[in-house]
Design a protein around this motif. Structure first.
Motif, PDB file in Angstrom:
ATOM      1  N   GLU A 199       0.787  -1.589   0.192  1.00  0.00           N
ATOM      2  CA  GLU A 199       0.149  -0.006  -0.039  1.00  0.00           C
ATOM      3  C   GLU A 199       0.996   1.207  -0.053  1.00  0.00           C
ATOM      4  OE1 GLU A 199      -3.206  -0.235   2.805  1.00  0.00           O
ATOM      5  OE2 GLU A 199      -2.617  -2.281   3.132  1.00  0.00           O
TER       6      GLU A 199
ATOM      7  N   TYR B 238       0.478   5.580   0.289  1.00  0.00           N
ATOM      8  CA  TYR B 238      -0.377   6.562   0.635  1.00  0.00           C
ATOM      9  C   TYR B 238       0.580   7.768   0.498  1.00  0.00           C
ATOM     10  CZ  TYR B 238      -3.370   3.162   2.938  1.00  0.00           C
ATOM     11  OH  TYR B 238      -4.146   2.019   3.372  1.00  0.00           O
TER      12      TYR B 238
ATOM     13  N   GLY C 201      -3.836   4.889  -1.927  1.00  0.00           N
ATOM     14  CA  GLY C 201      -4.762   5.823  -0.807  1.00  0.00           C
ATOM     15  C   GLY C 201      -4.319   7.121  -0.345  1.00  0.00           C
TER      16      GLY C 201
ATOM     17  N   PRO D 126      -9.915   3.612  -4.032  1.00  0.00           N
ATOM     18  CA  PRO D 126      -8.926   3.864  -2.985  1.00  0.00           C
ATOM     19  C   PRO D 126      -9.331   4.009  -1.671  1.00  0.00           C
ATOM     20  CG  PRO D 126     -10.527   5.852  -3.645  1.00  0.00           C
ATOM     21  CD  PRO D 126     -10.728   4.454  -4.419  1.00  0.00           C
ATOM     22  N   GLU D 127      -8.368   3.664  -0.529  1.00  0.00           N
ATOM     23  CA  GLU D 127      -8.121   3.806   0.775  1.00  0.00           C
ATOM     24  C   GLU D 127      -8.434   5.260   1.314  1.00  0.00           C
ATOM     25  OE1 GLU D 127      -8.386   1.094   2.884  1.00  0.00           O
ATOM     26  OE2 GLU D 127      -8.365  -0.276   1.125  1.00  0.00           O
ATOM     27  N   LEU D 128      -9.353   5.669   2.350  1.00  0.00           N
ATOM     28  CA  LEU D 128      -9.037   6.951   2.773  1.00  0.00           C
ATOM     29  C   LEU D 128      -8.870   6.765   4.174  1.00  0.00           C
ATOM     30  CD1 LEU D 128      -9.413  10.077   2.567  1.00  0.00           C
ATOM     31  CD2 LEU D 128     -12.080   9.616   2.858  1.00  0.00           C
TER      32      LEU D 128
END
Length: 350
Positions: free
Chosen positions: A2, A4, A27, A58-60
């Motif tokens: 992942e 970010y 994300g 997406p991850e938030l």
């Protein structure tokens, strides 16, 4: 793996965000110390639209403010020079809230912006504060000597060196933000200054109240208590975060690499994913190309077993957010390739 970025003015447009997702970003982090979910609603919308345009879900992550203290808004950036003196307080050169003023004493060492700026408190001035109980004196300002200067902008964190606090890691304001996470598509919550499993349990209870049990908990290790209880924290959280900003204030800076590797080792043994953050590509806030040391830092974090990496100021306020994300993902992918046993055999790496 992942990857970010951190949402901020530097990347807050759909085209920039789209390019960052194209380069592998998975994300975004929203730092609630700077803006609430409601205030960031339009920005959050752009994140999801940009991700959708390139086929990414997406991850938030929201980074709760917790008990962290911050300076106020400056009229303009300040250039602080070693040896000079400066005043802190309400309406002073560096504005800080009354609650922070009240805990400062003469002789304290103040660390601002993850310790980049270091001040020594020379004198504490008391007076009557508007709205306070009659005849009650409180600290109204402090005079400091600049031990380590630099450029200071608004809303940077401020801490007292070697201070231990009993304050809850989950504030009332944080709880209000947690009530909104379903509305904004939040997938993960970063809990600051985690000291033990009890802090994680409190967050879990709050998430249950809003039917958000599916939201991942990212436990930020940024003080000695968290480091000392890393085993129990890893067991109860979804992801451990090696938050090197404040963690680098809790230990002598030369010990930080050791602490990071020890946390990584515990996470590997317990099969718990961990994220590493802070200053991976700090020079890229101003420069288009990172240093050799910075890309080596990324590579080594992946080799140590990190499941996620995060950029902060590089994408929030930096001049090259897209380039920074590209260097992060490309370097990490190189590290992942050489971690593969088949690749190692081909390259004859022991």
């Amino acid at each position: 793996m992942e990857y970010y970025g951190t949402l901020g003015s530097a990347c807050d447009d759909k085209e920039t965000l789209r390019k960052m997702f194209e380069y592998g970003m998975t994300g975004m982090r929203l730092n609630l110390a700077h803006q609430s979910l409601t205030e960031a609603s339009l920005s959050i919308g752009r994140v999801f639209k940009a991700a959708e345009s390139v086929g990414v879900k997406p991850e938030l992550l929201i980074d709760l403010q917790g008990p962290e203290r911050r300076i106020g808004d400056l009229r303009k950036p300040l250039e602080l020079k070693d040896g000079h003196k400066i005043k802190l307080g309400i309406g002073e050169d560096i504005p800080i809230p009354q609650l922070t003023l009240n805990v400062i004493a003469e002789g304290d060492i103040l660390l601002i912006d993850d310790g980049k700026i270091k001040l020594e408190v020379l004198k504490v001035y008391e007076g009557t504060v508007k709205g306070a109980e009659k005849n009650t004196k409180q600290v109204v300002s402090v005079n400091c000597r600049i031990l380590r200067g630099g450029r200071l902008i608004s809303r940077k964190n401020i801490s007292i060196a070697d201070e231990e606090t009993d304050a809850s890691t989950l504030t009332e304001n944080d709880k209000k933000q947690l009530q909104l996470i379903g509305r904004y598509g939040v997938t993960g919550v970063m809990l600051p200054f985690v000291r033990g499993a009890g802090d994680i349990q409190l967050l879990k209870e709050e998430l249950r109240k809003t039917d958000s049990d599916n939201v991942r908990i990212f436990a930020k290790i940024e003080n000695r208590a968290g480091y000392e209880h890393i085993g129990e924290i890893a067991e109860i959280s979804d992801m451990v975060v090696v938050a090197r900003g404040d963690l680098g204030n809790a230990f002598p800076l030369w010990e930080l690499p050791k602490v990071q590797k020890e946390i990584a080792q515990v996470c590997r043994r317990s099969d718990k994913p961990f994220l590493v953050a802070t200053q991976f590509l700090h020079s890229m806030e101003h420069n288009p190309v990172p240093t050799r040391a910075e890309v080596s830092d990324i590579y080594n974090a992946v080799q140590d077993g990190a499941s996620a990496l995060m950029l902060t100021g590089e994408t929030a306020i930096g001049a090259y957010p897209v380039r920074a994300m590209r260097y992060l993902t490309k370097t990490a992918q190189t590290a992942l390739m050489t971690s593969d046993p088949h690749i190692k055999e081909l390259l004859d790496i022991n």
